[in-house]
Design a protein around this motif. Structure first.
Motif, PDB file in Angstrom:
ATOM      1  N   ALA A 127     -12.872  15.121   6.585  1.00  0.00           N
ATOM      2  CA  ALA A 127     -12.486  13.949   7.385  1.00  0.00           C
ATOM      3  C   ALA A 127     -11.457  14.342   8.434  1.00  0.00           C
ATOM      4  O   ALA A 127     -11.508  13.891   9.586  1.00  0.00           O
ATOM      5  CB  ALA A 127     -11.940  12.845   6.479  1.00  0.00           C
ATOM      6  N   LEU A 158     -12.858  16.123  11.504  1.00  0.00           N
ATOM      7  CA  LEU A 158     -13.540  15.266  12.472  1.00  0.00           C
ATOM      8  C   LEU A 158     -12.643  14.940  13.663  1.00  0.00           C
ATOM      9  O   LEU A 158     -13.129  14.562  14.729  1.00  0.00           O
ATOM     10  CB  LEU A 158     -14.017  13.964  11.807  1.00  0.00           C
ATOM     11  N   GLU A 185      -8.011   6.236  11.260  1.00  0.00           N
ATOM     12  CA  GLU A 185      -9.295   6.900  11.457  1.00  0.00           C
ATOM     13  C   GLU A 185      -9.598   7.844  10.296  1.00  0.00           C
ATOM     14  O   GLU A 185     -10.736   7.919   9.817  1.00  0.00           O
ATOM     15  CB  GLU A 185      -9.275   7.677  12.770  1.00  0.00           C
ATOM     16  N   THR A 199     -10.739   5.882   7.254  1.00  0.00           N
ATOM     17  CA  THR A 199     -12.113   5.405   7.495  1.00  0.00           C
ATOM     18  C   THR A 199     -13.120   6.530   7.289  1.00  0.00           C
ATOM     19  O   THR A 199     -14.162   6.344   6.655  1.00  0.00           O
ATOM     20  CB  THR A 199     -12.246   4.849   8.927  1.00  0.00           C
ATOM     21  N   ASP A 200     -12.782   7.717   7.808  1.00  0.00           N
ATOM     22  CA  ASP A 200     -13.705   8.848   7.715  1.00  0.00           C
ATOM     23  C   ASP A 200     -13.856   9.362   6.287  1.00  0.00           C
ATOM     24  O   ASP A 200     -14.932   9.833   5.910  1.00  0.00           O
ATOM     25  CB  ASP A 200     -13.225   9.988   8.628  1.00  0.00           C
ATOM     26  N   HIS A 206     -14.049   7.639   3.676  1.00  0.00           N
ATOM     27  CA  HIS A 206     -15.014   6.765   3.003  1.00  0.00           C
ATOM     28  C   HIS A 206     -16.378   6.742   3.694  1.00  0.00           C
ATOM     29  O   HIS A 206     -17.284   6.028   3.262  1.00  0.00           O
ATOM     30  CB  HIS A 206     -14.453   5.333   2.933  1.00  0.00           C
ATOM     31  N   SER A 207     -16.521   7.515   4.767  1.00  0.00           N
ATOM     32  CA  SER A 207     -17.771   7.497   5.521  1.00  0.00           C
ATOM     33  C   SER A 207     -18.772   8.499   4.986  1.00  0.00           C
ATOM     34  O   SER A 207     -18.412   9.447   4.270  1.00  0.00           O
ATOM     35  CB  SER A 207     -17.502   7.792   7.004  1.00  0.00           C
ATOM     36  N   ASP A 208     -20.029   8.287   5.357  1.00  0.00           N
ATOM     37  CA  ASP A 208     -21.070   9.251   4.998  1.00  0.00           C
ATOM     38  C   ASP A 208     -20.904  10.555   5.771  1.00  0.00           C
ATOM     39  O   ASP A 208     -21.353  11.606   5.313  1.00  0.00           O
ATOM     40  CB  ASP A 208     -22.456   8.661   5.292  1.00  0.00           C
ATOM     41  N   ILE A 209     -20.251  10.493   6.928  1.00  0.00           N
ATOM     42  CA  ILE A 209     -20.132  11.679   7.787  1.00  0.00           C
ATOM     43  C   ILE A 209     -19.352  12.786   7.077  1.00  0.00           C
ATOM     44  O   ILE A 209     -19.771  13.943   7.038  1.00  0.00           O
ATOM     45  CB  ILE A 209     -19.446  11.318   9.126  1.00  0.00           C
ATOM     46  N   ALA A 210     -18.178  12.436   6.513  1.00  0.00           N
ATOM     47  CA  ALA A 210     -17.358  13.440   5.815  1.00  0.00           C
ATOM     48  C   ALA A 210     -18.086  13.969   4.583  1.00  0.00           C
ATOM     49  O   ALA A 210     -18.066  15.178   4.306  1.00  0.00           O
ATOM     50  CB  ALA A 210     -16.016  12.836   5.423  1.00  0.00           C
ATOM     51  N   LYS A 251     -21.337  14.109   4.099  1.00  0.00           N
ATOM     52  CA  LYS A 251     -22.448  14.968   4.530  1.00  0.00           C
ATOM     53  C   LYS A 251     -21.945  16.314   5.040  1.00  0.00           C
ATOM     54  O   LYS A 251     -22.585  17.344   4.827  1.00  0.00           O
ATOM     55  CB  LYS A 251     -23.270  14.254   5.603  1.00  0.00           C
TER      56      LYS A 251
END
Length: 290
Positions: free
Chosen positions: A115, A118, A161, A164-165, A167-171, A173
């Motif tokens: 995260a 990013l 930010e 948020t990241d 808890h996101s799928d981006i981190a 993945k």
């Protein structure tokens, strides 16, 4: 180690470097690994002296994500391993963490690091270093969201930010992508360094574990097939201003001086109110305040 260097190189290392960085190093780590932390002095020295010849990519291996933190025997073994690593390498880490405040979610620091990345590679590197400092020196539980947010804040990240990241799928993945690379390169232990040259068809040279500095230099020399020009380290004050918080051991390795010689110099800087002395369980750290 596979070695087959058929690629043609320019006559000198400087010519090679002017074209592009000819080598790439994949460094497989886990934020909870004390030997990864212990490699910090060696990697700093390698980047200072030969960094113009290689790029460095950190890959999270997830090797410690399956820790059984409910087993008292396992926790005692981890505590003992940390203490032995500190004595062996000179980089302090306090194994009593595993007895007093054990990590409950070993995978979370790795996702938090993805995260942080990013927001930029440099922020990711600062965040990793801060994670290691609060874990190995301050015995803080880096699987705590509050600790992770504090680390993000002190390294200059946008905390909202960052949360948020996490808890996101981006981190998640991104972490899975690192795990895939780990599997594909058959990395089974951390730390592991894999050295590649520009010929993508050639296999890399894999070095697993903690080795003396000269081993990594020899590999760089062999892969370049020319004699690289070693860069001198900057003045100590410049180094401190760059890294902000460093161990006597790190300074000792980078500047090829004994711990006694380094701490004698640092006490002079302390009298000038440029650094603050921070005692650790094993050895001394210095915080730049100039």
């Amino acid at each position: 180690m596979e070695k087959d260097f058929s690629i043609s190189y320019p006559k000198t290392a400087d010519e090679l470097c002017q074209q592009s960085k000819p080598l790439e190093i994949y460094m497989f780590i886990d934020p909870l690994c004390p030997e990864c932390w212990a490699l910090e002095p060696i990697m700093k020295k390698l980047q200072i002296e030969y960094g113009k010849y290689f790029s460095l990519k950190h890959v999270l291996s997830g090797r410690l994500s399956s820790l059984n933190c409910s087993s008292k025997k396992n926790l005692a073994n981890l505590a003992d391993f940390w203490e032995k690593t500190a004595f062996k390498t000179g980089m302090s880490c306090d194994g009593s963490l595993w007895l007093d405040n054990p990590i409950v979610s070993p995978h979370l620091p790795s996702i938090a690091l993805k995260a942080a990345e990013l927001q930029g590679r440099k922020y990711g590197m600062r965040f990793l270093r801060k994670l290691q400092e609060v874990l190995f020196l301050e015995k803080q539980n880096i699987s705590s969201f509050e600790v992770l947010k504090t680390c993000a804040d002190t390294t200059g990240l946008d905390v909202i930010e960052f949360v948020t990241d996490i808890h996101s799928d981006i981190a998640a993945k991104a972490f899975q992508c690192d795990l895939k690379i780990t599997r594909e390169m058959e990395v089974t232990e951390v730390p592991t360094l894999v050295f590649f040259n520009e010929n993508i068809e050639e296999e890399g040279i894999k070095v697993t574990g903690y080795y003396p500095y000269e081993v990594y230099v020899q590999i760089i020399e062999e892969m370049l097939q020319v004699q690289p020009q070693k860069s001198d380290p900057p003045p100590i004050e410049t180094f401190l201003a760059c890294f902000q918080f460093v161990a006597s051991k790190e300074l000792s390795v980078v500047y090829n001086k004994s711990i006694y010689e380094i701490e004698k110099e640092m006490k002079k800087l302390q009298l000038r109110q440029l650094v603050e002395q921070i005692p650790a369980k094993h050895g001394m750290f210095w915080k730049y305040i100039g």
